[in-house]
Design a protein around this motif. Structure first.
Motif, PDB file in Angstrom:
ATOM      1  N   ALA A   1       0.830  -1.205   0.000  1.00 21.22           N
ATOM      2  CA  ALA A   1       0.000   0.000   0.000  1.00 21.22           C
ATOM      3  C   ALA A   1       0.862   1.252   0.000  1.00 21.22           C
ATOM      4  O   ALA A   1       1.981   1.265   0.517  1.00 21.22           O
ATOM      5  CB  ALA A   1      -0.907   0.014   1.227  1.00 21.22           C
TER       6      ALA A   1
ATOM      7  N   VAL B   1      -6.088  -5.689   4.928  1.00 21.16           N
ATOM      8  CA  VAL B   1      -4.836  -4.998   5.167  1.00 21.16           C
ATOM      9  C   VAL B   1      -4.007  -5.779   6.180  1.00 21.16           C
ATOM     10  O   VAL B   1      -4.491  -6.126   7.263  1.00 21.16           O
ATOM     11  CB  VAL B   1      -5.075  -3.567   5.686  1.00 21.16           C
ATOM     12  CG1 VAL B   1      -3.740  -2.840   5.863  1.00 21.16           C
ATOM     13  CG2 VAL B   1      -5.979  -2.794   4.737  1.00 21.16           C
TER      14      VAL B   1
ATOM     15  N   LEU C   1      -2.036  -4.994   0.833  1.00 21.33           N
ATOM     16  CA  LEU C   1      -3.443  -5.096   0.477  1.00 21.33           C
ATOM     17  C   LEU C   1      -3.652  -6.391  -0.296  1.00 21.33           C
ATOM     18  O   LEU C   1      -2.874  -6.728  -1.190  1.00 21.33           O
ATOM     19  CB  LEU C   1      -3.864  -3.915  -0.402  1.00 21.33           C
ATOM     20  CG  LEU C   1      -3.473  -2.515   0.073  1.00 21.33           C
ATOM     21  CD1 LEU C   1      -3.932  -1.472  -0.938  1.00 21.33           C
ATOM     22  CD2 LEU C   1      -4.045  -2.218   1.450  1.00 21.33           C
TER      23      LEU C   1
END
Length: 442
Positions: free
Chosen positions: A223, A260, A274
């Motif tokens: 991410a 996550v 992710l």
């Protein structure tokens, strides 16, 4: 059959067969309209030879390919003839040859190639420098100074989907610095069905996410700092569900739900992953954290193609955009064939492909072209058996945990200057990395 039909690519002829070349040439409408010294089929082999012997001139590559055929030794055309023949051939034939040759290589159970039944691949991009011509700069773009003046070379951007366990390129797209990585990556989704695809944070985006998951792929992406920071549901293992949004201007339009995973390596910065694998029981967080670092295998593929096959700090040889694209597809085809050869040798000895020296196999294949000793199926089989029997020379041993400082050896365009007083340290052994999960518990 003319003498030119005897020109082969040595050990690579096993996959780039004369029958395949003839079929693709005919399908693309490039069949010769008149008999000439440089027929289309020969030029396919020649362009692949240019990739295999990248640091050699046109004349040298031609000599390498016909040296074992005495009747052709004195009939090598000049460079302009080869260039015109390459222009007639175009880039599409080599692209189709690549797609016919490419595909997954890892056998079931090969280390790093599968995760809980899913084949594991990575998407990554790299650049190749092209000759600085007006046509190449207009087609591909390049770095510029603050006032817009051209800087360095035009750059070809290649985005590839590759198998992490074998470095085999499954699919690729060729563009330029003017094209976005995400835009080039999106069509790769069609070849990713049933595959767990790892990407770095430059590929985070709702549109790309939807392309891959819609095609039946699964994702594991690092991410960006501002992605998916607000939990909408905490999961029992300390991971959480969140949303990433697509923005149009300052307005959020639509989103996708992601899981996550947060962790640290050796107590360093917090890394956030992710994934669309939402069930912790089917994809434990510690396994995903360890798996993400296999994305580095794509960087090793880049090094094989750019540093060893093409040559360190070498530029492509083509002055026209179509010939640049033709050349890049040839490089991808040659690299895939070398990966197939390495995977086969490793499979015979039941070891990981990353233990086989890419450089030594590359040199052996080059010799097989020069000597023209693998121009029949029987001789091909003998060559492969002989190469596989030389395992002590090819085996570089299990990979070691090492660290090296990342620096730019050419013109500094991307990375900041190092801190004052900093000195580069040599490559060094490091202990195994310690991954610490950072669960967010309610």
């Amino acid at each position: 059959m003319g003498l030119s039909d005897q020109v082969r690519l040595g050990a690579l002829t096993r996959w780039v067969t004369p029958e395949l070349v003839d079929e693709v040439v005919a399908a693309q409408g490039r069949r010769d309209k008149r008999v000439g010294a440089l027929p289309a089929g020969l030029m396919v082999h020649f362009v692949l030879g240019l990739a295999l012997f990248h640091q050699d001139s046109y004349d040298d590559v031609a000599e390498n390919m016909v040296s074992a055929i005495p009747e052709l030794g004195g009939t090598i055309p000049n460079k302009s003839s080869f260039t015109r023949a390459r222009q007639r051939l175009g880039p599409q034939v080599l692209e189709v040859v690549f797609r016919r040759v490419s595909g997954p290589l890892a056998a079931e159970g090969l280390a790093e190639s599968f995760y809980r039944g899913l084949r594991v691949a990575a998407v990554d991009g790299f650049y190749l420098d092209a000759p600085d011509t007006a046509a190449n700069r207009a087609a591909f773009g390049g770095q510029v100074t603050a006032d817009g003046s051209p800087l360095a070379y035009p750059q070809v951007r290649v985005v590839a989907l590759s198998e992490v366990g074998t470095h085999a390129v499954l699919d690729a797209r060729v563009g330029g610095l003017v094209d976005s990585e995400q835009g080039l990556a999106a069509p790769l989704a069609a070849r990713a069905r049933g595959i767990l695809v790892i990407m770095d944070r430059g590929f985070v985006g709702v549109s790309l996410w939807s392309e891959f998951t819609g095609a039946g792929a699964h994702l594991l992406i690092r991410a960006k700092a501002n992605n998916a920071r607000t939990p909408i549901e905490h999961l029992p293992d300390g991971t959480y569900l969140a949303k990433i949004w697509k923005w149009v201007g300052k307005r959020r339009t639509h989103s996708v739900t992601v899981r996550v995973v947060e962790y640290q390596v050796d107590g360093g910065e917090t890394i956030r992953l992710l994934t669309d694998l939402l069930d912790p029981a089917e994809a434990p967080a510690d396994e995903l954290a360890a798996l993400y670092h296999d994305r580095w295998e794509a960087e090793l593929l880049n090094r094989q193609l750019k540093t060893y096959q093409r040559g360190s700090q070498q530029i492509l040889r083509s002055a026209e955009p179509d010939l640049v694209r033709q050349e890049v597809w040839a490089h991808l085809t040659v690299h895939h064939c070398l990966s197939r050869l390495i995977t086969e040798i490793a499979g015979r000895h039941k070891i990981d492909p990353d233990r086989i020296s890419f450089v030594k196999v590359l040199k052996a294949v080059r010799r097989s072209v020069i000597q023209n000793t693998t121009n029949t199926p029987a001789k091909l089989g003998k060559f492969l058996a002989s190469l596989a029997s030389k395992l002590p020379k090819l085996d570089i041993g299990p990979r070691r945990d090492r660290a090296a400082d990342r620096i730019v050896k050419r013109l500094k365009l991307k990375y900041a200057d190092p801190p004052k007083g900093w000195t580069r340290q040599p490559t060094r052994r490091t202990p195994p990395k310690i991954i610490t999960l950072l669960p967010r518990l309610v």
